[in-house]
Every structure is written in C-alpha cells, then in structure tokens.
Design an enzyme around this catalytic site. Structure first.
Site, PDB file in Angstrom:
ATOM      1  N   LYS A  58      -0.144   4.283   5.714  1.00 33.55           N
ATOM      2  CA  LYS A  58      -1.457   5.243   5.365  1.00 33.55           C
ATOM      3  C   LYS A  58      -1.927   5.981   6.756  1.00 33.55           C
ATOM      4  O   LYS A  58      -2.377   7.220   6.572  1.00 33.55           O
ATOM      5  CB  LYS A  58      -2.647   4.303   5.128  1.00 33.55           C
ATOM      6  CG  LYS A  58      -2.491   3.672   3.623  1.00 33.55           C
ATOM      7  CD  LYS A  58      -3.496   2.593   3.469  1.00 33.55           C
ATOM      8  CE  LYS A  58      -3.369   1.599   2.071  1.00 33.55           C
ATOM      9  NZ  LYS A  58      -4.322   0.705   1.965  1.00 33.55           N
ATOM     10  N   GLN A  69      -7.835  -3.758   4.549  1.00 36.60           N
ATOM     11  CA  GLN A  69      -6.590  -4.090   3.805  1.00 36.60           C
ATOM     12  C   GLN A  69      -6.706  -5.425   3.336  1.00 36.60           C
ATOM     13  O   GLN A  69      -6.960  -6.487   4.063  1.00 36.60           O
ATOM     14  CB  GLN A  69      -5.435  -4.082   4.777  1.00 36.60           C
ATOM     15  CG  GLN A  69      -4.192  -4.264   4.307  1.00 36.60           C
ATOM     16  CD  GLN A  69      -3.665  -3.355   2.977  1.00 36.60           C
ATOM     17  OE1 GLN A  69      -4.120  -1.941   3.102  1.00 36.60           O
ATOM     18  NE2 GLN A  69      -3.191  -3.628   1.948  1.00 36.60           N
ATOM     19  N   ASP A  93     -11.919   3.253  -1.055  1.00 38.47           N
ATOM     20  CA  ASP A  93     -11.174   2.692  -2.252  1.00 38.47           C
ATOM     21  C   ASP A  93     -11.949   2.728  -3.667  1.00 38.47           C
ATOM     22  O   ASP A  93     -11.236   2.530  -4.971  1.00 38.47           O
ATOM     23  CB  ASP A  93     -10.948   1.224  -1.842  1.00 38.47           C
ATOM     24  CG  ASP A  93      -9.727   1.121  -1.362  1.00 38.47           C
ATOM     25  OD1 ASP A  93      -8.841   1.593  -1.501  1.00 38.47           O
ATOM     26  OD2 ASP A  93      -9.660   0.183  -0.336  1.00 38.47           O
TER      27      ASP A  93
END
Length: 297
Positions: free
Chosen positions: A52, A96, A119
């Site tokens: 990412k 994460q 997200d």
C-alpha cells in the site's frame, strides 16, 4: 473464448485515472495523505502494508506509516488513531487488521474518524452505504464493481449470487449490487456456509461472486453456461515449492473457465483492485475534507 479479466490492468487504469484529481488537489495546496498503522508481527500484514505504501508513492499520495509493538498497551494504538484523526495532512486512516487479541478490533474501527475511514468499515459509513448514500464504498466490493464494468458485464436485472456474508465483502457487495444506479439494480442472493445445496443457487446465476474463503469451493459443474465469475478468495494451499504453498481462489479456475464467459484469476484478479480502490477513497477523502471538486475515474 473466455474473457480472463486482468485485475492488474484494470487497477492500473484506476491509478492512471486518479492523476488529474491528485494534480488538482496539489494545485490547491493539498497533497492526499494515507496513514497506515501496523500493530502486528505477522509477515503477511507487513507485506500488505508495504504494498500500500508503494502504491501511494507511485501515484503521488503521501504515505504516513506508524508501527506499534504488538505487546504495547491497547491505549497506545487508540492514542495514535486520535492523533491521526486530528492531523489535517492525513486524509485516510487504515489500521491493518488483525490486531492483537488484547485490542478490541470493533473499538479500533469505531475510533477512526468516519470522514477518514477509507476502508468504509465505520458503523456510520456502513449505515450510509445501506441507505444508498455511501461516503466511501468498501475497497473490495467497489473493486468487484469496477471489474464487472471493465468486462462489460451489466448486472441490471440479472441474477447475482454472492457466496460469503462477511462484513468486508459479502454484505456490502450485496448492498451495492442491489442499489439503484450504475453497477446496481441486480437481483441478489447471498449464500454462505449454512446454505443448503449451494450449487442450486450458483447454477442459475448470471453472475457469481465467490467470497467465502474456501479453496475451490465452486467448480464448473456449479455454474451456468456463459456466467460471469468473480473470485475474491485468496487461500494458501500447501504445495511442494520453495514457499511451501500456492495461492488459489474459491473457484476451481480450470473447470470454471470452460463454462464461464468472464472470469477473474487468483492471483491477479480482485487483489490489485482492492489496493487501487483504497487510493481512490483516499483521493476522495482529500477532496471532501478540503471541499475541492475533483473528477474521479
């Protein structure tokens, strides 16, 4: 001839499509910023975060990375989230998962400012999605929609079976496909581990999205001729190679591609799209938080 959709190529198109939006923001003194937080010693999580970060660098998004000792008190993570929420140069925050057992992952999701929750997992953002007023579409479901669009698969009026009911993929994807508008208006059935006779559902579907996390759960005999098949599953299966494993999807690719008109591979299908849509959401967040209009791909 079966169309094997190249997720890497579609993801590259999305990234390229973000360039103008990022330049517009920079011309207004705003550089989109994504903060990644890692509180884990899991190699797979660390690899995913590093990917990412690399994606951000390639498109011109500022990458802010914070690592926290997995044995640290939970409050250290929540204090970090509070600091990132308050930082005007951070437009998106991604913690994460999974986090250590002593950290409440539900509290983690709820602690992120909904406006920076790229997200799309915060309850406020989930509610907006279900209500048809999404702030951010969750990355994997949005990526699935983009893949279907790239393959010229119009789901309007079609029977779509989503196999899997996770909060990350199955549920939000079903909601997106149901909604009025482009990429929606489908008739959606959600199947799962308790579904009786899964094949009876997938066999009648125009589109099958496999997101159950079970290797080779669906094979060609369970599909209708000419179906579109999107394989979200990424499963490690023991193999006699240097890594000791191979990656396989929820769909038996070889038998399915002989039946389907459209299919995504594993790897190289949905995975690249998930990362590309994270960049998309970060740019959208920078635009929204600074009230600067941009055109998104």
């Amino acid at each position: 001839m079966t169309n094997v959709v190249d997720g890497n190529a579609v993801a590259e198109d999305v990234r390229n499509g973000l360039e103008d939006a990022i330049e517009t923001l920079k011309s207004e003194g705003v550089q989109p910023g994504l903060a990644t937080v890692l509180m884990s010693d899991d190699d797979a999580s660390a690899t995913y975060v590093s990917m990412k970060q690399r994606d951000c660098e390639e498109v011109g998004i500022e990458s802010i990375h914070v690592e926290i000792d997995p044995d640290a008190p939970a409050e250290e993570l929540f204090d970090t989230i509070d600091e990132l929420n308050a930082d005007p140069e951070v437009h998106g925050i991604l913690v994460q998962l999974p986090v250590p057992d002593h950290v409440d992952d539900r509290r983690v999701i709820r602690s992120i400012d909904p406006a920076k929750d790229v997200d799309g997992f915060h309850p406020e953002n989930v509610g907006r999605l279900v209500a048809g007023d999404a702030r951010y579409k969750p990355c994997t479901p949005h990526g699935v929609q983009k893949l279907l669009e790239a393959a010229d698969v119009d789901v309007e009026g079609k029977d779509v079976v989503v196999v899997g009911r996770s909060d990350i993929v199955g549920k939000p994807l079903a909601n997106l496909l149901l909604q009025r508008g482009d990429g929606g208006n489908a008739t959606v059935t959600v199947c799962h581990s308790r579904t009786d006779d899964l094949a009876s559902h997938t066999k009648r579907a125009d589109v099958v999205v496999a997101a159950a996390g079970v290797p080779n759960l669906i094979d060609g005999s369970m599909l209708s001729e000419g179906a579109a098949v999107i394989d979200v599953g990424t499963n490690r299966v023991d193999a006699d190679n240097d890594r000791g494993y191979t990656l396989t999807g929820d769909v038996d690719f070889e038998s399915a591609k002989d039946v389907a008109d459209v299919i995504t591979p594993v790897p190289g299908g949905v995975g690249p799209m998930t990362r590309a849509m994270l960049l998309y959401n970060t740019v959208k967040a920078a635009s929204d938080l600074n009230d600067i209009d941009v055109t998104l791909p």
